[in-house]
Design an enzyme around this catalytic site. Structure first.
Site, PDB file in Angstrom:
ATOM      1  N   GLY A  99      48.135  25.739  23.823  1.00  0.00           N
ATOM      2  CA  GLY A  99      48.775  24.765  23.072  1.00  0.00           C
ATOM      3  C   GLY A  99      49.874  25.441  22.378  1.00  0.00           C
ATOM      4  O   GLY A  99      49.910  24.970  21.121  1.00  0.00           O
ATOM      5  N   GLY A 100      50.511  26.472  22.450  1.00  0.00           N
ATOM      6  CA  GLY A 100      51.419  27.162  21.728  1.00  0.00           C
ATOM      7  C   GLY A 100      53.054  26.425  21.515  1.00  0.00           C
ATOM      8  O   GLY A 100      53.548  26.998  20.840  1.00  0.00           O
ATOM      9  N   GLY A 101      53.061  24.954  21.973  1.00  0.00           N
ATOM     10  CA  GLY A 101      54.532  24.597  22.072  1.00  0.00           C
ATOM     11  C   GLY A 101      54.557  23.461  21.389  1.00  0.00           C
ATOM     12  O   GLY A 101      55.500  23.039  21.413  1.00  0.00           O
ATOM     13  N   SER A 102      53.644  23.055  20.515  1.00  0.00           N
ATOM     14  CA  SER A 102      53.414  21.802  19.650  1.00  0.00           C
ATOM     15  C   SER A 102      52.723  21.962  18.702  1.00  0.00           C
ATOM     16  O   SER A 102      51.574  22.483  18.608  1.00  0.00           O
ATOM     17  CB  SER A 102      53.417  20.625  20.702  1.00  0.00           C
ATOM     18  OG  SER A 102      51.839  20.474  21.045  1.00  0.00           O
TER      19      SER A 102
ATOM     20  N   ASP B 135      46.876  23.329  32.615  1.00  0.00           N
ATOM     21  CA  ASP B 135      45.889  22.344  32.252  1.00  0.00           C
ATOM     22  C   ASP B 135      44.579  23.170  32.001  1.00  0.00           C
ATOM     23  O   ASP B 135      44.023  23.825  32.677  1.00  0.00           O
ATOM     24  CB  ASP B 135      45.610  21.369  33.091  1.00  0.00           C
ATOM     25  CG  ASP B 135      44.318  20.146  32.735  1.00  0.00           C
ATOM     26  OD1 ASP B 135      43.771  20.849  31.599  1.00  0.00           O
ATOM     27  OD2 ASP B 135      44.227  19.201  33.383  1.00  0.00           O
TER      28      ASP B 135
ATOM     29  N   ASN C 159      43.804  27.681  20.730  1.00  0.00           N
ATOM     30  CA  ASN C 159      44.256  26.810  19.930  1.00  0.00           C
ATOM     31  C   ASN C 159      44.260  25.209  20.096  1.00  0.00           C
ATOM     32  O   ASN C 159      43.878  24.239  19.539  1.00  0.00           O
ATOM     33  CB  ASN C 159      45.592  26.949  19.163  1.00  0.00           C
ATOM     34  CG  ASN C 159      46.276  25.924  18.711  1.00  0.00           C
ATOM     35  OD1 ASN C 159      46.306  25.427  17.519  1.00  0.00           O
ATOM     36  ND2 ASN C 159      47.192  25.249  19.350  1.00  0.00           N
TER      37      ASN C 159
ATOM     38  N   SER D 166      37.270  23.368  13.099  1.00  0.00           N
ATOM     39  CA  SER D 166      38.090  22.198  12.295  1.00  0.00           C
ATOM     40  C   SER D 166      37.032  21.792  11.340  1.00  0.00           C
ATOM     41  O   SER D 166      35.889  22.435  11.613  1.00  0.00           O
ATOM     42  CB  SER D 166      38.251  20.758  13.341  1.00  0.00           C
ATOM     43  OG  SER D 166      38.287  19.776  12.245  1.00  0.00           O
TER      44      SER D 166
ATOM     45  N   TYR E 197      33.915  15.488  19.874  1.00  0.00           N
ATOM     46  CA  TYR E 197      34.854  16.548  19.485  1.00  0.00           C
ATOM     47  C   TYR E 197      34.167  17.483  18.137  1.00  0.00           C
ATOM     48  O   TYR E 197      34.347  18.652  18.208  1.00  0.00           O
ATOM     49  CB  TYR E 197      36.258  15.937  18.837  1.00  0.00           C
ATOM     50  CG  TYR E 197      37.056  16.904  17.964  1.00  0.00           C
ATOM     51  CD1 TYR E 197      37.962  17.793  18.677  1.00  0.00           C
ATOM     52  CD2 TYR E 197      37.100  16.676  16.476  1.00  0.00           C
ATOM     53  CE1 TYR E 197      38.964  18.593  17.950  1.00  0.00           C
ATOM     54  CE2 TYR E 197      38.144  17.616  15.825  1.00  0.00           C
ATOM     55  CZ  TYR E 197      38.903  18.220  16.650  1.00  0.00           C
ATOM     56  OH  TYR E 197      39.909  19.188  16.057  1.00  0.00           O
TER      57      TYR E 197
ATOM     58  N   ALA F 229      31.903  19.892  19.605  1.00  0.00           N
ATOM     59  CA  ALA F 229      32.417  20.963  20.058  1.00  0.00           C
ATOM     60  C   ALA F 229      32.943  21.932  18.912  1.00  0.00           C
ATOM     61  O   ALA F 229      32.849  23.359  19.303  1.00  0.00           O
ATOM     62  CB  ALA F 229      33.804  20.760  20.891  1.00  0.00           C
TER      63      ALA F 229
END
Length: 254
Positions: free
Chosen positions: A17-20, A66, A93, A145, A158, A161
């Site tokens: 997920g390193g682009g946003s 994905d 991430n 989180s 969530y 997890a």
């Protein structure tokens, strides 16, 4: 760049997920350290890579993936290792905090949420561990989180997890420690990414959350970068099996 970690210069780094959002800030942070960064995401990130090359002089390698497809995830990790050398920093991430209720979740939704928020983390760790052993060590950073620490309602799978990530982190730290592979969790607070602003942030909700924070400034993606760089660097070489919280002082752990 507020701090320099010389051992990250030239390091092979892989980010999901390193682009946003937070992931994009992490990608930029590692690039500015001189690291060789590979990252995956579901959306095309060519423009982001172009921007990073202009801004940092260091181009990341983007691979569409994905992460719920374990085979595809493994392939991108191996590709990154072939391109940049054995991965020595893995940043798990990518996550999805889609809101849901106990009554409204079916088995398919459970499987999908766990696949994104926990299963992918485990198999990414499994895939990079031999690379890190070959390299003489490494750092795995599992993003969690504070939501599960707060006992937040509104996304129980969530938070399940998130708690699982913390347990997995501790167990893998014990298992992989003899190979000098460190495994830590990083738990951000409510970071105001564009997605959060578009989907979840309300004036009333943000005000109530800021009242819980010791520090009253809203968190931005850049606030998370320094802690991640610290965990990746050998400056934290004696730190493993821990959860680093960056939340402005909401849960006040200890």
């Amino acid at each position: 760049m507020s701090a320099t970690f010389p051992d990250l210069d030239g390091a092979s780094v892989y980010i999901t997920g390193g682009g946003s959002g937070i992931g994009a800030a992490l990608t930029e942070g590692f690039l500015r350290q001189g690291a060789k960064v590979a990252f995956v995401g579901r959306s095309d990130a060519t423009e982001f890579c172009d921007e990073m090359e202009r801004e940092t002089g260091n181009r990341p390698h983007f691979m569409p993936c994905d992460i719920t497809d374990t085979g595809a995830l493994r392939e991108t990790l191996e590709q990154a290792g072939d391109l940049h050398g054995p991965i020595t920093t893995l940043v798990n991430n990518a996550a999805n905090d889609q809101r849901h209720t106990l009554a409204g979740a079916d088995e398919a939704f459970w499987d999908w949420m766990i696949a994104i928020n926990l299963k992918a983390y485990f198999f990414a760790c499994q895939t990079v561990a031999p690379m890190m052993k070959e390299a003489g060590g490494g750092s795995i950073i599992n993003f969690s989180s504070i939501s599960y620490m707060m006992g937040n309602a509104g996304y129980p799978i969530y938070t399940t997890a998130n708690s699982g990530i913390n347990g997995m982190t501790r167990s893998l730290a014990r298992e992989l420690g003899p190979d000098r592979i460190r495994v830590n969790a990083l738990a951000p607070g409510w970071v105001l990414t564009q997605k959060q602003k578009d989907m979840w942030v309300t004036e009333e909700g943000l005000k109530a959350h800021l009242e819980r924070q010791c520090l009253k400034d809203p968190l931005e993606p850049d606030d998370i970068v320094g802690g991640c760089l610290f965990l990746a660097s050998n400056i934290s070489k004696a730190m493993t099996g821990q959860a680093l919280v960056i939340d402005g002082g909401v849960v006040v752990t200890g």
